[in-house]
Design a protein around this motif. Sequence first.
Motif, short mmCIF file in Angstrom:
data_model
loop_
_atom_site.label_atom_id
_atom_site.label_comp_id
_atom_site.label_asym_id
_atom_site.label_seq_id
_atom_site.Cartn_x
_atom_site.Cartn_y
_atom_site.Cartn_z
N SER A 1 -49.81 -64.16 -28.52
CA SER A 1 -49.67 -65.14 -27.44
C SER A 1 -49.53 -64.42 -26.10
N ILE A 2 -48.88 -63.26 -26.11
CA ILE A 2 -48.73 -62.51 -24.85
C ILE A 2 -50.06 -61.89 -24.44
N GLY B 1 -52.93 -63.10 -25.02
CA GLY B 1 -53.76 -64.19 -24.52
C GLY B 1 -53.43 -64.57 -23.09
N ALA B 2 -52.15 -64.41 -22.73
CA ALA B 2 -51.71 -64.81 -21.39
C ALA B 2 -51.82 -63.67 -20.39
#
Lengths: 284, 309
Positions: free
Chosen positions: B280-281, B283-284
Motif C-alpha cells: 500500500s505504501i 502504491g502511494a
Amino acid sequence: MFVAPFGIFYLVFLIWPVVYMFITSLFDTSLVKHGFGPFAGFANYREMLTKPEFWSAMWHTIQFTLYTVPPLVVLAFVFAVLANRIGGRSEWLFRLAFFVPFILPSATIALIWSFIYTPSTGLWNSFQKLLGAADPAPVLGTPDLAMVGIAVTTVWWTIGFNFILYLAGLQDIPRELYEAAAVDGASQWQQIRSITIPLLSRTTTLVLLLQIIASLKIFDQVYLMTAGGPGISTQVVLGLVTTTAFTDYRVGAAAAASVLLFIVILAITVVRPLIERIQQRREA
Amino acid sequence: MSSDNGRAVKQRSRNGVSAAAPAPAPAGGNVSARRSAGRMFTVVSWIVLVGFAALWIIPSLWAIKTSLTPNSVSAVGAGPILRNWNLTIDSYRTLLNGGNIWNWYLASVVTSVVTVALTILFASMTAYALSRLRFRGRHLVFLLMIAGIMVPAQVLIVPIFQELNAFGLLNTYWAVILPQVPAVIAVFVFKQFFDGLPQAFEESALIDGAGYWRIYWSIVMPMSRPVIGAMSIVTFVGVWNNLILPLFVLSNPNLMTIPVGLATVQGSYGQQLSDIQASSILGALPLVVLFLIFQKRIVEGVAGTGLKG
C-alpha cells in the motif's frame, strides 16, 4: 475544428452513456446477452422502489453522508482558521498532515485502516484494551459500527480537500479587517464570529454541496473495506448497482438504480446555483 | 465576491484608521492585556492543531512501521509491532522482486500520462474556441458543457462498461484512458484563464497573417503554462487514484493499475500484514513524491477547480 476532438469524447463517454443508461433502465437488459432484451417499461423502477435491498442501500448512502458531512465541513473550517491564524512558515506542516491523505489512492487508505481495525490484534482494539475494555467489538465486523468505521476513515482521507478550499477562502479576507476589529477591541473569538464566518459563507456553501455530492457517490471505501458487509449492513447504492450489473448480470435493473441515484445527486447539484443566487441577492 | 469584500474593506479600514489614531499611548495597559489574550489564543491554536495533526499522521506512521516489521511479528498484533525495532526492508524486497508491482506501475503510468496529455490538449482547444472564436452553435456547446459538469461519472460505470465491451476495448489500457478524457471541469478552468488573457498579442498576430492554430499553439498555450501545470497534476492524481473504472474494465492481472492491484492484495497475501502495508505504501509513494515536488501547484489546482472526485 477546435471543439471536435473533445466533443467526440464528450458525446461518446459522457452524453451517450447517460442516454443509454436511461434507455436500458426501461428494458430487461442482460450483460450476457446481446441487445436490449425485452421491453420492461417501468418494471425495473417498480422493482427497485419496492425492494428492501434498494432502500437499505439508499439509507446506508444517506447514513454515510450524514456521518461524514458535518465533521468534514466543521473540522476543515476549524483546522483552516487555526492554521491561517498561526500562519506563515508552519502552514506547510499542516498541509502535509491534513492534505497528503487526500491524494493517496483509496486502496492504500483502505489497507491502512482495515489493518488498524483488525479485530483483536489491530491498533484500535489494542488501544481500547489498553484503556481497559475487556472485549472490544470488531469495528468492521459489527453491523452498527461498520459504517462509523468507514466514515472515520473517510474523514481522515478527504478532509484535506475541504481544508485547502477553506484556506484559499481565508486568503481572500484582507488582514486589515482583523486589524481594524482588534483595534476596536474585538476578541479573537468575536473576530472569527463576525468576520471570518460571514465572509466565508460562500466557501461554506461550496464545500457543503461538494461534500454532500461526493459522499452520495461513496463506493471505494465500502467495496474495499467491508464489501457491503457484514450482511448488507454497509451496502450503498453504487455497490448495489455494480453487484446487480456485474454479479447478477442484470444491466436493466442496475441502470434503474443508477438513474435513481443520478436523480438524487442531480437535485443537489441544481440547488447550488439557486443558493448562490440567493446569497448574491442578500449581499447586494 | 471580491468586489463586495473590497467595499467592506474600504469601510472598515476607514473606521480602523480613525479608531487607531488615539489608541496607542493612553490605553497602554489595555493593549498589553489584549495582546496577551491574542498570544493565549495563538498558543491554544497551536496545541489544538498540533494535536489533530498528530492524530492525522499516526495512521501513516503506523503503516510505515508495520511495513518495516517482519511478517511473523506483525501477524501477532499491535503491541509486538510497537515493541519490535529490528527494522527490515524484507517486505519491500519481496514485492519489488515479485514483478506484479512493476506491471501495476507501468499500467498506472501509461494510463495516467496518456489521459493527462489528451485531456489537456482537447480541453484547452475547446476552451480556446469557446473563449475566442465566434462560431455558430457555441452557445449550445457551452450549455452542453455546463450540463456535463453535473454528471457524476461513477454512476455511469455500467453503460460505459457495455460501451467498451461493444468496442472490444475491455482489458486494454484504452478502456481506462478513453472514458476519463472528457473532464468538463478542465474546459471551464482553461476558458476562465483564456478569458483573462490580454488579446493584444493575438490581434497583432492575426494582422500578421497567423491562423488560429498558430495563435493557439505558439501564443496562447505557452502563456498558459501555470494552468497547464496545475490541471495536469490534478488530472494525473485523479486518474492514478481512480478505482471503480479500472476495477471493472480490467481483469487481466498484468494490466491492472495500482489501485486495482492493491484491491486484490488483501485476500491473496493472507496473514502477511507487513507485505500488505508495504504494497500500500509503494502504491502511494509516487503521489507523495509528486506532492512534495509540486506542493504549490497541487494545492492551487485543487483550490482552483473546486473539484471533488
